[in-house]
Design an enzyme around this catalytic site. Sequence first.
Site, PDB file in Angstrom:
ATOM      1  N   TYR A   1      43.526  19.296  17.003  1.00  0.00           N
ATOM      2  CA  TYR A   1      42.418  20.173  16.603  1.00  0.00           C
ATOM      3  C   TYR A   1      41.100  19.668  17.207  1.00  0.00           C
ATOM      4  O   TYR A   1      40.314  20.447  17.757  1.00  0.00           O
ATOM      5  CB  TYR A   1      42.340  20.219  15.075  1.00  0.00           C
ATOM      6  CG  TYR A   1      41.268  21.140  14.549  1.00  0.00           C
ATOM      7  CD1 TYR A   1      41.407  22.521  14.642  1.00  0.00           C
ATOM      8  CD2 TYR A   1      40.104  20.634  13.967  1.00  0.00           C
ATOM      9  CE1 TYR A   1      40.409  23.375  14.171  1.00  0.00           C
ATOM     10  CE2 TYR A   1      39.112  21.478  13.492  1.00  0.00           C
ATOM     11  CZ  TYR A   1      39.268  22.846  13.595  1.00  0.00           C
ATOM     12  OH  TYR A   1      38.292  23.693  13.133  1.00  0.00           O
TER      13      TYR A   1
ATOM     14  N   LYS B   1      38.281  21.525  19.783  1.00  0.00           N
ATOM     15  CA  LYS B   1      36.890  21.789  19.433  1.00  0.00           C
ATOM     16  C   LYS B   1      35.934  21.064  20.394  1.00  0.00           C
ATOM     17  O   LYS B   1      34.836  21.541  20.666  1.00  0.00           O
ATOM     18  CB  LYS B   1      36.618  21.416  17.973  1.00  0.00           C
ATOM     19  CG  LYS B   1      37.392  22.332  17.009  1.00  0.00           C
ATOM     20  CD  LYS B   1      37.035  23.801  17.212  1.00  0.00           C
ATOM     21  CE  LYS B   1      37.801  24.757  16.347  1.00  0.00           C
ATOM     22  NZ  LYS B   1      37.436  26.165  16.541  1.00  0.00           N
TER      23      LYS B   1
HETATM   24  N1  LIG Z   1      37.181  26.426   7.578  1.00  0.00           N
HETATM   25  C1  LIG Z   1      36.715  25.290   8.046  1.00  0.00           C
HETATM   26  O1  LIG Z   1      36.635  24.256   7.348  1.00  0.00           O
HETATM   27  C2  LIG Z   1      36.212  25.230   9.465  1.00  0.00           C
HETATM   28  C3  LIG Z   1      35.379  24.146   9.832  1.00  0.00           C
HETATM   29  C4  LIG Z   1      34.915  24.073  11.136  1.00  0.00           C
HETATM   30  C5  LIG Z   1      35.276  25.028  12.047  1.00  0.00           C
HETATM   31  N2  LIG Z   1      36.090  26.061  11.672  1.00  0.00           N
HETATM   32  C6  LIG Z   1      36.463  27.038  12.680  1.00  0.00           C
HETATM   33  O2  LIG Z   1      36.003  28.313  12.270  1.00  0.00           O
HETATM   34  C7  LIG Z   1      36.875  29.311  12.777  1.00  0.00           C
HETATM   35  C8  LIG Z   1      37.296  30.250  11.655  1.00  0.00           C
HETATM   36  O3  LIG Z   1      37.930  29.493  10.668  1.00  0.00           O
HETATM   37  P1  LIG Z   1      38.256  30.106   9.232  1.00  0.00           P
HETATM   38  O4  LIG Z   1      38.171  28.971   8.294  1.00  0.00           O
HETATM   39  O5  LIG Z   1      37.448  31.313   9.000  1.00  0.00           O
HETATM   40  O6  LIG Z   1      39.803  30.480   9.449  1.00  0.00           O
HETATM   41  P2  LIG Z   1      40.713  31.656   8.803  1.00  0.00           P
HETATM   42  O7  LIG Z   1      42.115  31.159   8.944  1.00  0.00           O
HETATM   43  O8  LIG Z   1      40.211  32.042   7.461  1.00  0.00           O
HETATM   44  O9  LIG Z   1      40.478  32.852   9.816  1.00  0.00           O
HETATM   45  C9  LIG Z   1      40.913  32.778  11.145  1.00  0.00           C
HETATM   46  C10 LIG Z   1      41.261  34.160  11.628  1.00  0.00           C
HETATM   47  O10 LIG Z   1      41.675  34.036  12.996  1.00  0.00           O
HETATM   48  C11 LIG Z   1      42.804  34.859  13.186  1.00  0.00           C
HETATM   49  N3  LIG Z   1      43.601  34.351  14.323  1.00  0.00           N
HETATM   50  C12 LIG Z   1      44.344  33.215  14.357  1.00  0.00           C
HETATM   51  N4  LIG Z   1      44.967  33.128  15.537  1.00  0.00           N
HETATM   52  C13 LIG Z   1      44.605  34.216  16.254  1.00  0.00           C
HETATM   53  C14 LIG Z   1      44.935  34.688  17.540  1.00  0.00           C
HETATM   54  N5  LIG Z   1      45.784  34.033  18.343  1.00  0.00           N
HETATM   55  N6  LIG Z   1      44.386  35.838  17.974  1.00  0.00           N
HETATM   56  C15 LIG Z   1      43.532  36.543  17.163  1.00  0.00           C
HETATM   57  N7  LIG Z   1      43.208  36.151  15.931  1.00  0.00           N
HETATM   58  C16 LIG Z   1      43.736  34.996  15.474  1.00  0.00           C
HETATM   59  C17 LIG Z   1      43.571  34.816  11.882  1.00  0.00           C
HETATM   60  O11 LIG Z   1      44.429  35.953  11.755  1.00  0.00           O
HETATM   61  C18 LIG Z   1      42.439  34.800  10.877  1.00  0.00           C
HETATM   62  O12 LIG Z   1      42.101  36.116  10.464  1.00  0.00           O
HETATM   63  C19 LIG Z   1      38.050  28.585  13.440  1.00  0.00           C
HETATM   64  O13 LIG Z   1      37.807  28.549  14.835  1.00  0.00           O
HETATM   65  C20 LIG Z   1      37.958  27.192  12.858  1.00  0.00           C
HETATM   66  O14 LIG Z   1      38.465  26.219  13.736  1.00  0.00           O
HETATM   67  C21 LIG Z   1      36.564  26.184  10.397  1.00  0.00           C
END
Ligand SMILES: NC(=O)c1ccc[n+]([C@@H]2O[C@H](COP(=O)([O-])OP(=O)(O)OC[C@H]3O[C@@H](n4cnc5c(N)ncnc54)[C@H](O)[C@@H]3O)[C@@H](O)[C@H]2O)c1
Length: 251
Positions: free
Chosen positions: A149, A153
């Site tokens: 991961y 990033k």
């Molecule tokens: N939640 C956290 O703690 C956190 C922290 C830092 C960064 N992020 C980043 O923020 C972003 C969103 O995270 P989140 O927590 O909202 O996740 P989430 O799982 O709630 O939402 C992610 C969405 O992406 C979609 N998705 C996954 N693979 C896909 C693909 N191949 N094509 C199209 N859509 C796809 C999923 O269907 C889902 O709707 C991610 O990039 C994650 O790495 C999250």
Amino acid sequence: MFRLDGKRAVITGAASGIGLAMAELFAANGATILAVDMDGNKAEAVAQRLGGRSAGFACDVSDERSVTRCFEEIGGPVDILINSAGIAHVGTLRSTTTVDMDRLYAVNVRGTYLCMKAAIEPMVRQGKGVILNLASIAATAALADRFAYSMTKGAVLSMTLSVAKDYLASGVRCNCVSPARVHTPFVDGFVAKNYPGREAEKFEELGKSQPIGRMGKPEEIAALALFLCSDEAAFITGCDYPIDGGFFNLR
Ligand SMILES: NC(=O)c1ccc[n+]([C@@H]2O[C@H](COP(=O)([O-])OP(=O)(O)OC[C@H]3O[C@@H](n4cnc5c(N)ncnc54)[C@H](O)[C@@H]3O)[C@@H](O)[C@H]2O)c1
């Protein structure tokens, strides 16, 4: 301030978590949302709820043909692209398989690259556009058990800087945000999968890893994104914004 009237925003991962919160806030501030997600039904339901000209699209961002088709369907100018689609993985160098590495790369890195590549043409033609990528504190801090991961990033951060530099003269701004833990289905999912039976304990631990004592809320990330994508942020490009409950500076 921070109005997005008349702007069309493509948001990947808009069916859930941070992408969903951004879709809701951007729509409330006047944008037309083009909600892109692997789960096309959910993306369409989101767009329907938002109303206006918003629309939902099924797309696997890791697949070039799927992305090309999706942007053809979207058509027309794209003012804002947010790359929020992403997947998680828990593992160290020793426990991460080649399959895990490729899967994480495909969605988080190739997916961000493909969507930026599809959106950049209309932006350059218009002489303006904003790209916002979802990096993470994992891009620049050592997090235990997040080998693959963190790799993805770090790449998102590097791509952000590269795109910001190359398209500066074309009027395209490109930034990323680096949240610490945000409470979304993403976190619920990896806790349930990787720590079965220890969910409550893990949740408390994840909250405490931010000095502020809790995880972030998707709406809080969306508020920063709204500012960065608005005309009020016209002077900001090539930046990585931590939004981390004190993670970097107060530990
Ligand atoms: N939640 C956290 O703690 C956190 C922290 C830092 C960064 N992020 C980043 O923020 C972003 C969103 O995270 P989140 O927590 O909202 O996740 P989430 O799982 O709630 O939402 C992610 C969405 O992406 C979609 N998705 C996954 N693979 C896909 C693909 N191949 N094509 C199209 N859509 C796809 C999923 O269907 C889902 O709707 C991610 O990039 C994650 O790495 C999250």
